[in-house]
Design an enzyme around this catalytic site. Structure first.
Site, PDB file in Angstrom:
ATOM      1  N   ASP A 307       0.846  -1.191   0.000  1.00  0.00           N
ATOM      2  CA  ASP A 307       0.000   0.000   0.000  1.00  0.00           C
ATOM      3  C   ASP A 307       0.883   1.242   0.000  1.00  0.00           C
ATOM      4  O   ASP A 307       1.877   1.308   0.729  1.00  0.00           O
ATOM      5  CB  ASP A 307      -0.908   0.019   1.232  1.00  0.00           C
ATOM      6  CG  ASP A 307      -2.135  -0.857   1.042  1.00  0.00           C
ATOM      7  OD1 ASP A 307      -2.538  -1.056  -0.116  1.00  0.00           O
ATOM      8  OD2 ASP A 307      -2.668  -1.355   2.046  1.00  0.00           O
ATOM      9  N   PHE A 377     -17.072  16.598   4.601  1.00  0.00           N
ATOM     10  CA  PHE A 377     -16.764  15.673   3.501  1.00  0.00           C
ATOM     11  C   PHE A 377     -17.614  14.411   3.655  1.00  0.00           C
ATOM     12  O   PHE A 377     -17.798  13.897   4.751  1.00  0.00           O
ATOM     13  CB  PHE A 377     -15.280  15.298   3.533  1.00  0.00           C
ATOM     14  CG  PHE A 377     -14.888  14.270   2.510  1.00  0.00           C
ATOM     15  CD1 PHE A 377     -14.494  14.652   1.232  1.00  0.00           C
ATOM     16  CD2 PHE A 377     -14.920  12.910   2.814  1.00  0.00           C
ATOM     17  CE1 PHE A 377     -14.134  13.706   0.287  1.00  0.00           C
ATOM     18  CE2 PHE A 377     -14.564  11.958   1.880  1.00  0.00           C
ATOM     19  CZ  PHE A 377     -14.168  12.359   0.609  1.00  0.00           C
ATOM     20  N   ALA A 379     -18.491  10.492   1.489  1.00  0.00           N
ATOM     21  CA  ALA A 379     -18.030   9.603   0.420  1.00  0.00           C
ATOM     22  C   ALA A 379     -18.825   9.823  -0.855  1.00  0.00           C
ATOM     23  O   ALA A 379     -18.335   9.560  -1.960  1.00  0.00           O
ATOM     24  CB  ALA A 379     -18.158   8.147   0.876  1.00  0.00           C
ATOM     25  N   SER A 384     -15.799  19.064   0.576  1.00  0.00           N
ATOM     26  CA  SER A 384     -16.124  19.715   1.842  1.00  0.00           C
ATOM     27  C   SER A 384     -15.988  21.217   1.618  1.00  0.00           C
ATOM     28  O   SER A 384     -15.465  21.649   0.583  1.00  0.00           O
ATOM     29  CB  SER A 384     -15.177  19.251   2.961  1.00  0.00           C
ATOM     30  OG  SER A 384     -13.846  19.622   2.670  1.00  0.00           O
ATOM     31  N   ASP A 518      -6.214  -4.362   6.009  1.00  0.00           N
ATOM     32  CA  ASP A 518      -6.855  -4.150   7.308  1.00  0.00           C
ATOM     33  C   ASP A 518      -8.374  -4.068   7.233  1.00  0.00           C
ATOM     34  O   ASP A 518      -9.043  -4.179   8.254  1.00  0.00           O
ATOM     35  CB  ASP A 518      -6.312  -2.889   7.984  1.00  0.00           C
ATOM     36  CG  ASP A 518      -6.527  -1.633   7.140  1.00  0.00           C
ATOM     37  OD1 ASP A 518      -7.124  -1.749   6.045  1.00  0.00           O
ATOM     38  OD2 ASP A 518      -6.101  -0.550   7.570  1.00  0.00           O
ATOM     39  N   ASP A 522     -10.477  -5.875   2.029  1.00  0.00           N
ATOM     40  CA  ASP A 522      -9.188  -6.513   1.724  1.00  0.00           C
ATOM     41  C   ASP A 522      -9.244  -8.031   1.895  1.00  0.00           C
ATOM     42  O   ASP A 522      -8.324  -8.735   1.462  1.00  0.00           O
ATOM     43  CB  ASP A 522      -8.084  -5.972   2.648  1.00  0.00           C
ATOM     44  CG  ASP A 522      -7.717  -4.532   2.339  1.00  0.00           C
ATOM     45  OD1 ASP A 522      -7.689  -4.192   1.142  1.00  0.00           O
ATOM     46  OD2 ASP A 522      -7.460  -3.765   3.276  1.00  0.00           O
TER      47      ASP A 522
END
Length: 682
Positions: A307, A377, A379, A384, A518, A522
């Site tokens: 990542d 903000f 999704a 924002s 995590d 995933d």
């Protein structure tokens, strides 16, 4: 990690290992190691022969036979001691984890909501699906998912990290671990496991389990050692009629000594210890491996999926530049960007406020006095901002601002498109600021690449490991960061499906893939990867899908995991090379001693000029036992690891352990022979 690191030869562990070594002399324990089982049989046989000679039932030198028998038993004990010491270190680590488990009562809710009636029940009676309430000061009684509430949790008992973490319902921070403690507020938790199946229980079982399953490479090496043992057994068996035909039959004691010295007892005695120590070293870095198979797979990995955020970059993007649109002053852009970020508590938002203050002395305004409406903000909007004095200011991703402008009848300027591309090519993330339907410009958010990471990737490349950066950034930004960091490839605008497809693609090419994760999204990729390191701070689904759990939740640890896996494989290979090379010197010691009386020409092989046949044979047997003890530290700590190419690593190990395996026995056997002679023991 704050846990106490065990000394290599902790006195209490050594005493316990010696006791266990004696217990392991029983045939059932010895049978699990075929090479050492042959030594055990030889020890038993020579003991019987010694007793028969001492009683006069058999002719021969009873004292010499007893000495050989005694050192053969010592060889078995030393091999048992190596395994017991490695297991003892793991059990000591497991005992420290057992200290975390506390017998406690839990408040089991009758309904899945805060304030519902509760029954007080023992924590070890909770079942999967039960709902419990935990409040400040309580120990979390089970692994589970937070379904209501939010709290600060002390996880130091599990992770060794003293800083508390936030656990709350929804998202990727809803997973909690039994044995951790609530510091503030409350949580309603749904238990996700049955008694004995908690993460802590599995951790203890993984590091404590003496009946661990052998890994594929370990099985393959065991088969090789068995094959060599059979070859030497047959060869030794043919020597008795061969010597008898010559008129001077070799004694069974000498033949047993020859067999034990020729078979690969060194690696045979240390093989289990190497495997146990590999998992123990992994735990020393705060990574729990579900099996030795996972540690071994880490050593064979040739593709790393990393990542970007937190692994390759520092993870906190900082505003680095204000780039105004055509006809807009930079200060106007900075003022609007700061206003839109006053209520933004993210690191990116705070950095925008600070940059505007530094560049144009725009002091942070009092939020309460502005009488403004802040737009958080989401999704969905991916924007924002702030509504103040008939001004509507927004900041967000390029696509989000473009949609916002077009929805309000405006047009996205071409010059801003060019500025966005320019920012992306430099490896920064473009954030567009708009007031009403007028684009004011672009903020460049720079993600800083970690120092030294490029050199580490170069080392991995030298070892034949391909590095692939995974990021949600667009291709231009991803390409720039990939070039700066020195990774071999990248996956931009990554989705869970794209990650899974990429892993399958590499595996179809015969590669072994390692990754970290995590989140619940995933889990499919973690389940597919050969080495999957789940973050302890992640969801239960991620931890169940992975075959390792990083208690520190540090994605960079993946590189260290691969190093430990490779070190374990190198240790096993190096000691195997050393063990087999040892046989040459023992051959020159025992063959002339055993057969020179029948064939005097064999005296030419006595290049060490050993004192007598008896001293030569006994010296070889003593060296064969002592070398196991001297190599125990190497088996437990692992050989010195250096990131080299496969061919360079092979050459290095052949020089050190191949040549060393040839020379050390010559020196050792000669020194032991001199000591035996000086002391008058032969």
């Amino acid at each position: 990690m704050s846990r106490k690191q065990l000394a290599l030869f902790e006195p209490t562990l050594v005493v316990q290992a010696l006791k266990e070594a004696v217990k392991k002399l029983n045939p059932q324990a010895q049978w699990r190691n075929p090479v050492m089982f042959i030594v055990w049989i030889g020890s038993l046989l020579t003991t019987c022969i010694s007793i028969a000679m001492a009683s006069g039932a058999m002719p021969g030198n009873a004292l010499f036979s007893a000495a050989i028998s005694g050192w053969l038993w010592v060889t078995v004990l030393f091999a048992n001691f190596a395994e017991a010491l490695a297991e003892g270190r793991s059990k000591a680590q497991a005992n420290s984890l057992k200290g975390v488990k506390k017998t406690a009562f839990a408040r089991k809710l009758r309904e899945p909501k805060y304030g519902a009636a509760a029954d007080k029940v023992p924590a070890d009676q909770l079942r999967k699906g039960d709902i419990v309430l935990v409040e400040a000061g309580d120990i979390i009684p089970c692994d589970g998912e937070v379904i209501e509430g939010g709290a600060s949790v002390d996880e130091s008992a599990i992770t060794g990290e003293s800083a508390p973490v936030i656990r709350e319902s929804g998202g990727d921070f809803a997973s909690v671990t039994g044995g951790t403690r609530i510091l503030s507020d409350w949580l309603v938790i749904e238990c996700s496991v049955n008694p004995g199946e908690t993460f802590l229980d599995r951790m203890i079982a993984m590091v404590e389990g003496a009946q661990r399953r052998k890994t594929p490479n370990e099985i393959a090496l065991t088969i090789l050692l068995i094959a060599l043992t059979i070859v030497f057994l047959l060869a030794t068996a043919t020597l008795w009629p061969f010597s008898a035909w010559g008129g001077n039959a070799v004694s069974v004691t000498v033949l047993v000594a020859l067999l034990v010295c020729l078979i690969p007892t060194t690696i045979g005695g240390l093989l289990s210890a190497i495997g146990v120590a590999g998992m123990s070293r992994m735990l020393g870095t705060n990574v729990i491996a579900t099996s030795g198979r996972a540690v071994e797979a880490a050593g064979d990995v040739d593709v790393l999926l990393l990542d970007k955020t937190g692994t390759i970059t520092l993870g906190n993007r900082q505003a680095s530049e204000f780039i105004p649109a055509q006809g807009v002053e930079e200060k106007t852009l900075a003022d609007a960007a700061q206003l839109a970020s006053l209520a933004d508590e993210t690191p990116e938002g705070r950095s925008i406020v600070i940059l505007a203050k530094q560049r144009f002395n725009l002091r942070e305004r009092d939020v309460q006095s502005l009488h403004a409406t802040f737009v958080p903000f989401t999704a969905q909007s991916r924007m924002s901002g702030i509504n103040i004095d008939n001004r509507m200011i927004r900041k967000g991703s390029v696509d989000a601002i473009r949609r916002h402008i077009e929805a309000n009848g405006g047009h996205f300027p071409a010059d801003v498109d060019q500025k966005v591309d320019q920012v992306a090519r430099q490896g920064a993330t473009p954030l567009v600021v708009v007031e009403g339907s007028r684009v004011l410009g672009v903020i460049a958010l720079k993600d800083i690449v970690k120092g030294g990471i490029k050199e580490r990737f170069a080392q991995l490349r030298q070892m034949g490991i391909k590095t692939v950066m995974i990021t949600g950034d667009n291709r231009l930004t991803a390409a720039a960061i990939a070039a700066e960091a020195g990774v071999d490839d990248f996956l931009a605008e990554a989705t869970p499906e794209a990650k899974l497809a990429l892993i399958r693609q590499y595996q179809a090419e015969g590669r072994l893939v390692a990754m970290t994760g995590d989140g619940t999204n995933d889990a499919p990729a973690l389940a597919q990867a050969d080495v999957a390191v789940a973050m302890n701070s992640g969801t239960q689904a991620a931890k169940e899908a992975g075959n390792m759990v990083d208690l520190d939740s540090n994605p960079t640890k993946l590189i260290e995991v691969v190093h430990i896996g490779k070190q374990m494989l190198m240790t096993r290979g190096s000691l195997t090379t050393f063990s087999i090379a040892n046989d040459v010197a023992k051959y020159f010691a025992i063959i002339p001693a055993a057969f020179a009386a029948t064939y005097p020409q064999l005296n030419a092989l006595n290049i060490m000029r050993l004192h007598s046949p008896d001293s030569a044979i006994l010296s070889a047997v003593i060296f064969n036992a002592l070398i196991i003890v001297f190599l125990i530290p190497l088996a437990l700590k692992g050989v010195s690891y250096k990131p080299l190419t496969a061919s360079a690593m092979l050459r290095r190990n052949l020089w050190i352990y191949g040549l060393g395996g040839l020379l050390v026995p010559f020196i050792g056997i000669k020194v032991i022979d001199l000591l035996l002679t000086v002391c008058g023991l032969v």
